[in-house]
Design an enzyme around this catalytic site. Structure first.
Site, mmCIF file in Angstrom:
data_model
loop_
_atom_site.group_PDB
_atom_site.id
_atom_site.type_symbol
_atom_site.label_atom_id
_atom_site.label_comp_id
_atom_site.label_asym_id
_atom_site.label_seq_id
_atom_site.Cartn_x
_atom_site.Cartn_y
_atom_site.Cartn_z
ATOM 1 N N GLY A 14 0.819 -1.208 0.000
ATOM 2 C CA GLY A 14 0.000 0.000 0.000
ATOM 3 C C GLY A 14 0.853 1.259 0.000
ATOM 4 O O GLY A 14 2.088 1.187 0.039
ATOM 5 N N LEU A 16 1.304 3.655 2.324
ATOM 6 C CA LEU A 16 2.089 3.873 3.540
ATOM 7 C C LEU A 16 3.148 2.792 3.731
ATOM 8 O O LEU A 16 4.304 3.088 4.063
ATOM 9 C CB LEU A 16 1.155 3.938 4.751
ATOM 10 C CG LEU A 16 1.796 4.219 6.105
ATOM 11 C CD1 LEU A 16 2.606 5.518 6.082
ATOM 12 C CD2 LEU A 16 0.732 4.261 7.196
ATOM 13 N N THR A 108 -8.416 6.576 10.873
ATOM 14 C CA THR A 108 -8.867 7.553 9.884
ATOM 15 C C THR A 108 -9.667 8.708 10.495
ATOM 16 O O THR A 108 -10.281 8.556 11.563
ATOM 17 C CB THR A 108 -9.750 6.847 8.828
ATOM 18 O OG1 THR A 108 -10.308 7.798 7.924
ATOM 19 C CG2 THR A 108 -10.900 6.088 9.485
ATOM 20 N N ASP A 109 -9.679 9.828 9.796
ATOM 21 C CA ASP A 109 -10.527 10.967 10.145
ATOM 22 C C ASP A 109 -12.012 10.627 10.005
ATOM 23 O O ASP A 109 -12.871 11.306 10.560
ATOM 24 C CB ASP A 109 -10.201 12.170 9.255
ATOM 25 C CG ASP A 109 -10.404 11.870 7.770
ATOM 26 O OD1 ASP A 109 -9.909 10.823 7.309
ATOM 27 O OD2 ASP A 109 -11.043 12.671 7.067
ATOM 28 N N TYR A 132 -17.569 2.515 6.230
ATOM 29 C CA TYR A 132 -16.105 2.414 6.334
ATOM 30 C C TYR A 132 -15.638 3.042 7.651
ATOM 31 O O TYR A 132 -14.867 2.439 8.402
ATOM 32 C CB TYR A 132 -15.439 3.109 5.136
ATOM 33 C CG TYR A 132 -13.980 3.436 5.370
ATOM 34 C CD1 TYR A 132 -13.020 2.433 5.366
ATOM 35 C CD2 TYR A 132 -13.566 4.753 5.606
ATOM 36 C CE1 TYR A 132 -11.676 2.731 5.602
ATOM 37 C CE2 TYR A 132 -12.237 5.056 5.840
ATOM 38 C CZ TYR A 132 -11.290 4.047 5.836
ATOM 39 O OH TYR A 132 -9.972 4.338 6.074
ATOM 40 N N LYS A 136 -13.710 1.267 10.923
ATOM 41 C CA LYS A 136 -12.436 1.743 11.486
ATOM 42 C C LYS A 136 -12.592 2.127 12.955
ATOM 43 O O LYS A 136 -11.694 1.882 13.770
ATOM 44 C CB LYS A 136 -11.899 2.924 10.671
ATOM 45 C CG LYS A 136 -11.463 2.566 9.248
ATOM 46 C CD LYS A 136 -10.276 1.609 9.215
ATOM 47 C CE LYS A 136 -8.973 2.307 9.549
ATOM 48 N NZ LYS A 136 -7.818 1.377 9.433
ATOM 49 N N TRP A 157 -6.843 11.860 4.034
ATOM 50 C CA TRP A 157 -6.519 12.289 2.669
ATOM 51 C C TRP A 157 -5.104 11.843 2.254
ATOM 52 O O TRP A 157 -4.299 12.652 1.770
ATOM 53 C CB TRP A 157 -6.631 13.802 2.540
ATOM 54 C CG TRP A 157 -7.982 14.413 2.769
ATOM 55 C CD1 TRP A 157 -9.040 13.869 3.433
ATOM 56 C CD2 TRP A 157 -8.412 15.720 2.364
ATOM 57 N NE1 TRP A 157 -10.092 14.741 3.464
ATOM 58 C CE2 TRP A 157 -9.734 15.893 2.818
ATOM 59 C CE3 TRP A 157 -7.803 16.767 1.673
ATOM 60 C CZ2 TRP A 157 -10.470 17.059 2.582
ATOM 61 C CZ3 TRP A 157 -8.522 17.928 1.452
ATOM 62 C CH2 TRP A 157 -9.846 18.074 1.891
#
Length: 291
Positions: A14, A16, A108-109, A132, A136, A157
């Site tokens: 991925g 990251l 995640t945000d 989603y 998370k 993002w």
């Protein structure tokens, strides 16, 4: 000679995971193990735990996730979504707790509703607006329940020169079209995956371990439209970028309207300097050009 501490990174292919892989050469004091979906399939809990048991790492960095936000809304995706983002994550967190392994998990945000107007702190109430985000958040809650020693990093993002992301999509569309339209009423901050990768390694390298939830993105507050305009300017594109409201670009999954993250905690706890979003975007585009 004593064995080097092992750092196991999931989601190696991925954005990251690839950026951590690139940086890892500069940290020879560790043995790095980069796991692909084949070695650590997060929808197969037993295979993941067996792999961890065989490897016995000192650190696990979980970059793997189900991130197809719109596809996640399909009822037939729910089992896979929650297995990858929540239940297997819980099992990994529990394994790490039982084996004195440091666990870093990427969230995640999207755990926030996005109805705020000031940057979200780690302690602010969560209320995801899509499935989603719910998956998370479930992962975060499971980790917190079974492993109080874990580090959870919420980001937003994410882009890099690897994988699929907004920056690469914009560059492609700007080559193909004379004009594009981008939403201007979703506000946040981009995250250059290479910057997040460096922050993760800094956390691992810090003498004292500080568990908890942290926020990380680049600095600044912009809309997706602002982001697209900057990509156009920095890549010297002649494509026209038009601003549109979210209502003109319906998607299966609702997006948070405001998801700026407050990074004070990660900066003060680990002494991490965070670049401005535009500065990091320029670095990424330059690297893409050099390739």
């Amino acid at each position: 000679m004593p064995a080097l501490p092992k750092i196991l990174v999931t989601g190696a292919n991925g954005q990251l995971g690839t950026e951590i892989h690139e940086l890892s050469a500069a940290y020879p004091a560790y043995e790095w193990i980069f796991c692909t979906r084949e070695q650590m399939p997060l929808d197969d809990e037993k295979t993941c735990i067996d792999f961890l048991a065989a490897t016995q790492p000192q650190f696990v960095v979980n970059c793997a996730a189900y991130t197809a936000v719109d596809k996640a809304e399909l009822p037939e995706e729910k089992d896979s979504l929650f297995a990858i983002n929540a239940t297997t994550v819980k099992a990994i967190a529990a394994f790490c707790k039982d084996n004195n392994t440091r666990f870093i998990h990427i969230s995640t945000d999207y755990v926030f509703a996005g109805t705020g107007s000031v940057p979200y702190k780690e302690t602010d109430p969560t209320d995801p607006v899509n499935i989603y985000g719910a998956s998370k958040l479930a992962g975060e809650q499971y980790i917190t329940a079974v492993n109080s020693d874990a580090v959870i990093i919420r980001t937003a993002w994410v882009y890099s020169r690897y994988g699929k992301n907004f920056v690469k999509t914009m560059l492609r569309l700007m080559l193909e079209k004379t004009a594009i339209s981008v939403v201007n009423d979703q506000i946040g901050t981009p995250t250059y995956a290479a910057d997040l990768a460096q922050a993760i390694i800094t956390i691992i390298n810090t003498a004292e371990w500080h568990p908890g939830i942290y926020h990380f993105s680049n600095e600044g507050i912009i809309s997706w439209f602002n982001f697209a305009v900057a990509i156009k300017e920095l890549s010297n594109s002649n494509c026209t970028v038009n601003a549109i409201p979210t209502t003109s670009f319906p998607t299966p999954a609702k997006r948070p309207a405001y998801s700026v993250l407050d990074k004070t905690k990660i900066k003060t706890t680990f002494g991490i300097h965070i670049n401005d979003w535009r500065e990091s975007l320029a670095v990424c585009l330059q690297k893409m050009q050099n390739n």
